[in-house]
Design a protein around this motif. Structure first.
Motif, PDB file in Angstrom:
ATOM      1  N   GLY A  36     118.074  23.385  29.178  1.00  0.00           N
ATOM      2  CA  GLY A  36     116.748  23.812  29.553  1.00  0.00           C
ATOM      3  C   GLY A  36     115.659  23.503  28.554  1.00  0.00           C
ATOM      4  O   GLY A  36     114.567  24.071  28.638  1.00  0.00           O
ATOM      5  N   TYR A  37     115.924  22.644  27.593  1.00  0.00           N
ATOM      6  CA  TYR A  37     114.878  22.281  26.641  1.00  0.00           C
ATOM      7  C   TYR A  37     113.807  21.461  27.368  1.00  0.00           C
ATOM      8  O   TYR A  37     114.122  20.532  28.111  1.00  0.00           O
ATOM      9  N   PRO A  38     112.530  21.799  27.134  1.00  0.00           N
ATOM     10  CA  PRO A  38     111.447  21.212  27.947  1.00  0.00           C
ATOM     11  C   PRO A  38     110.989  19.851  27.428  1.00  0.00           C
ATOM     12  O   PRO A  38     109.837  19.670  27.051  1.00  0.00           O
ATOM     13  N   VAL A  39     111.883  18.884  27.406  1.00  0.00           N
ATOM     14  CA  VAL A  39     111.495  17.552  26.943  1.00  0.00           C
ATOM     15  C   VAL A  39     111.616  16.563  28.096  1.00  0.00           C
ATOM     16  O   VAL A  39     112.533  16.637  28.902  1.00  0.00           O
ATOM     17  N   THR A  40     110.637  15.656  28.168  1.00  0.00           N
ATOM     18  CA  THR A  40     110.603  14.690  29.262  1.00  0.00           C
ATOM     19  C   THR A  40     110.848  13.271  28.787  1.00  0.00           C
ATOM     20  O   THR A  40     110.886  12.351  29.601  1.00  0.00           O
ATOM     21  N   ILE A  50     111.140  17.726  15.026  1.00  0.00           N
ATOM     22  CA  ILE A  50     110.275  17.888  13.861  1.00  0.00           C
ATOM     23  C   ILE A  50     109.701  19.300  13.817  1.00  0.00           C
ATOM     24  O   ILE A  50     109.707  19.969  12.773  1.00  0.00           O
ATOM     25  N   ILE A  51     109.207  19.764  14.950  1.00  0.00           N
ATOM     26  CA  ILE A  51     108.647  21.116  15.017  1.00  0.00           C
ATOM     27  C   ILE A  51     109.687  22.147  14.593  1.00  0.00           C
ATOM     28  O   ILE A  51     109.384  23.129  13.912  1.00  0.00           O
ATOM     29  N   GLY A  52     110.952  21.912  14.980  1.00  0.00           N
ATOM     30  CA  GLY A  52     111.997  22.893  14.746  1.00  0.00           C
ATOM     31  C   GLY A  52     112.590  22.909  13.358  1.00  0.00           C
ATOM     32  O   GLY A  52     113.430  23.771  13.069  1.00  0.00           O
ATOM     33  N   THR A  62     108.307  27.869  21.367  1.00  0.00           N
ATOM     34  CA  THR A  62     106.993  28.465  21.617  1.00  0.00           C
ATOM     35  C   THR A  62     105.884  27.525  21.185  1.00  0.00           C
ATOM     36  O   THR A  62     104.916  27.280  21.932  1.00  0.00           O
ATOM     37  N   ILE A  63     106.010  26.961  19.980  1.00  0.00           N
ATOM     38  CA  ILE A  63     104.993  26.041  19.477  1.00  0.00           C
ATOM     39  C   ILE A  63     104.949  24.777  20.315  1.00  0.00           C
ATOM     40  O   ILE A  63     103.870  24.286  20.678  1.00  0.00           O
ATOM     41  N   PHE A  64     106.118  24.258  20.655  1.00  0.00           N
ATOM     42  CA  PHE A  64     106.177  23.058  21.492  1.00  0.00           C
ATOM     43  C   PHE A  64     105.493  23.313  22.833  1.00  0.00           C
ATOM     44  O   PHE A  64     104.758  22.459  23.348  1.00  0.00           O
ATOM     45  N   GLY A  65     105.727  24.482  23.411  1.00  0.00           N
ATOM     46  CA  GLY A  65     105.110  24.814  24.689  1.00  0.00           C
ATOM     47  C   GLY A  65     103.589  24.856  24.599  1.00  0.00           C
ATOM     48  O   GLY A  65     102.889  24.398  25.511  1.00  0.00           O
ATOM     49  N   ARG A  66     103.073  25.396  23.500  1.00  0.00           N
ATOM     50  CA  ARG A  66     101.619  25.436  23.315  1.00  0.00           C
ATOM     51  C   ARG A  66     101.041  24.028  23.198  1.00  0.00           C
ATOM     52  O   ARG A  66      99.997  23.722  23.786  1.00  0.00           O
ATOM     53  N   ILE A  67     101.726  23.187  22.423  1.00  0.00           N
ATOM     54  CA  ILE A  67     101.244  21.813  22.256  1.00  0.00           C
ATOM     55  C   ILE A  67     101.289  21.071  23.578  1.00  0.00           C
ATOM     56  O   ILE A  67     100.351  20.370  23.963  1.00  0.00           O
ATOM     57  N   SER A  68     102.398  21.234  24.304  1.00  0.00           N
ATOM     58  CA  SER A  68     102.538  20.585  25.602  1.00  0.00           C
ATOM     59  C   SER A  68     101.442  21.031  26.559  1.00  0.00           C
ATOM     60  O   SER A  68     100.819  20.210  27.257  1.00  0.00           O
ATOM     61  N   ALA A  69     101.161  22.331  26.598  1.00  0.00           N
ATOM     62  CA  ALA A  69     100.131  22.854  27.493  1.00  0.00           C
ATOM     63  C   ALA A  69      98.751  22.309  27.135  1.00  0.00           C
ATOM     64  O   ALA A  69      97.928  22.052  28.023  1.00  0.00           O
ATOM     65  N   SER A  70      98.515  22.093  25.840  1.00  0.00           N
ATOM     66  CA  SER A  70      97.204  21.615  25.409  1.00  0.00           C
ATOM     67  C   SER A  70      96.948  20.170  25.811  1.00  0.00           C
ATOM     68  O   SER A  70      95.807  19.704  25.777  1.00  0.00           O
ATOM     69  N   MET A  71      98.016  19.439  26.195  1.00  0.00           N
ATOM     70  CA  MET A  71      97.834  18.054  26.649  1.00  0.00           C
ATOM     71  C   MET A  71      98.318  17.857  28.079  1.00  0.00           C
ATOM     72  O   MET A  71      98.780  16.786  28.458  1.00  0.00           O
ATOM     73  N   ASP A  86      93.477  20.414  13.323  1.00  0.00           N
ATOM     74  CA  ASP A  86      93.194  21.842  13.457  1.00  0.00           C
ATOM     75  C   ASP A  86      93.665  22.393  14.794  1.00  0.00           C
ATOM     76  O   ASP A  86      94.072  23.550  14.904  1.00  0.00           O
ATOM     77  N   ARG A  87      93.657  21.563  15.851  1.00  0.00           N
ATOM     78  CA  ARG A  87      94.175  22.006  17.150  1.00  0.00           C
ATOM     79  C   ARG A  87      95.682  22.198  17.086  1.00  0.00           C
ATOM     80  O   ARG A  87      96.226  23.146  17.655  1.00  0.00           O
ATOM     81  N   LEU A  88      96.366  21.278  16.411  1.00  0.00           N
ATOM     82  CA  LEU A  88      97.816  21.415  16.260  1.00  0.00           C
ATOM     83  C   LEU A  88      98.164  22.641  15.434  1.00  0.00           C
ATOM     84  O   LEU A  88      99.118  23.363  15.735  1.00  0.00           O
ATOM     85  N   ARG A  89      97.388  22.894  14.396  1.00  0.00           N
ATOM     86  CA  ARG A  89      97.640  24.069  13.572  1.00  0.00           C
ATOM     87  C   ARG A  89      97.384  25.350  14.356  1.00  0.00           C
ATOM     88  O   ARG A  89      98.072  26.360  14.172  1.00  0.00           O
ATOM     89  N   ALA A  90      96.409  25.319  15.259  1.00  0.00           N
ATOM     90  CA  ALA A  90      96.140  26.488  16.096  1.00  0.00           C
ATOM     91  C   ALA A  90      97.312  26.792  17.033  1.00  0.00           C
ATOM     92  O   ALA A  90      97.478  27.934  17.476  1.00  0.00           O
ATOM     93  N   CYS A  91      98.127  25.775  17.309  1.00  0.00           N
ATOM     94  CA  CYS A  91      99.329  25.969  18.137  1.00  0.00           C
ATOM     95  C   CYS A  91     100.476  26.581  17.345  1.00  0.00           C
ATOM     96  O   CYS A  91     101.497  26.955  17.935  1.00  0.00           O
ATOM     97  N   GLY A  92     100.322  26.645  16.022  1.00  0.00           N
ATOM     98  CA  GLY A  92     101.352  27.255  15.188  1.00  0.00           C
ATOM     99  C   GLY A  92     102.006  26.336  14.183  1.00  0.00           C
ATOM    100  O   GLY A  92     102.912  26.751  13.458  1.00  0.00           O
TER     101      GLY A  92
END
Length: 225
Positions: A36-40, A50-52, A62-71, A86-92
Motif C-alpha cells: 500500500g505504499y503510495p508510489v506511482t 530519501i524522505i524516510g 505523512t510527509i510524502f503524502g503532503r508533498i504529493s498533494a501539493s503537486m 520553503d514549500r518542501l520544508r513546510a511539508c515537513g
C-alpha cells in the motif's frame, strides 16, 4: 526467481540459515509495493526512500503524502523542481532533504540518471549512480534495488537489523561489524536479498528454548558456524 530455489540454495549453503528457514519460513523480499505504499513510479519510490532516511515509516508517509498533494497527487521530477525549498520544508522536510530531492529531480530531468529504465544496469553501477545523488545513502540505494528493481543478490550489511539477526542466530557475543557481515554472506550469493529477508523476519520469531540466553554458550565473533 522462485522462493524454493532461493531458499534451497541458502539452506544448502549455511546450516544456520537452514535452521532459520525451518523456523521462520520463506519470506518474499519483493512485496514492498504491495503493502500500500503510495508510489506511482520508480522516481516517486526513490523520493520516498530519501524522505524516510532516519525517520519512522509513518512520518515518512505523512510527509510524502503532503508533498504529493501539493503537486496534484503524483510526485514527479517537474513537480519537485517547481516546489521551492520553503514549500518542501513546510511539508515537513529538513533543509538537507529538500535539497536532496531537488538534486534527484534535476538528475532525472536532465537524464543523468533514469530511474524508470534501470533493468539493464548491473547492481554495482546502479548503486554507484544512486549514491552519486546528494543525500542518497548506500542503504537507501540498496532498498531501491530490492524493492523497485527486485534484484536477488543485495545484502545491506550496514543495516543494524541484519547484524542483530546474525548475532542472535549465530549466538555471537556481540553484534558483528559490516565487514564481518559481508564476509559471512559470501556463500549466500546469488540470493543474498532472500537471506536479508529471512534475517529480518527472524527478529520477530521467538528463539527455541535451547537457543535463548543461558541455553548454550555464545560464540565469539569470527568463529565457524
Amino acid at each position: 526467481m522462485s522462493l524454493p530455489t532461493a531458499y534451497g540454495h541458502l539452506a544448502a549453503a549455511d546450516p544456520v540459515l537452514r535452521r532459520l528457514v525451518g523456523g521462520v519460513g520463506r519470506p518474499d523480499p519483493f512485496t514492498w509495493q504491495e503493502r500500500g505504499y503510495p508510489v506511482t513510479s520508480n522516481f516517486a519510490a526513490m523520493a520516498l526512500h530519501i524522505i524516510g532516511q532516519q525517520i519512522s515509516t509513518a512520518a515518512a508517509l505523512t510527509i510524502f503524502g503532503r508533498i504529493s498533494a501539493s503537486m496534484g497527487g503524483e510526485v514527479t521530477p517537474a513537480g519537485l523542481l517547481a516546489l521551492p525549498e520553503d514549500r518542501l520544508r513546510a511539508c515537513g522536510l529538513s533543509r538537507a532533504k529538500a535539497s536532496y530531492l531537488h538534486d534527484l529531480a534535476r538528475r532525472q530531468a536532465q537524464g543523468t540518471i533514469d530511474l524508470e529504465d534501470m533493468a539493464g544496469v548491473d547492481d554495482a553501477t546502479a548503486l554507484a549512480d544512486l549514491t552519486a545523488v546528494r543525500g542518497v545513502s548506500l542503504w537507501s540505494a540498496q532498498m531501491f534495488l530490492v524493492h523497485q528493481l527486485k534484484r536477488p543478490d543485495i545484502l545491506p550489511a550496514g543495516d543494524i537489523g541484519i547484524r542483530r539477526a546474525i548475532e542472535r542466530a549465530w549466538q555471537f557475543d556481540a553484534v558483528p561489524g559490516v565487514e564481518e557481515t559481508r564476509r559471512r554472506a559470501f556463500p549466500w550469493s546469488p540470493y543474498r536479498t532472500y537471506a536479508a529477508a529471512l534475517l529480518w523476519a527472524s527478529l520477530s520469531t521467538p528463539l527455541p528454548l535451547a537457543e535463548r540466553p543461558g541455553g548454550r554458550a555464545r560464540r565469539t565473533l569470527g568463529t565457524a558456524q
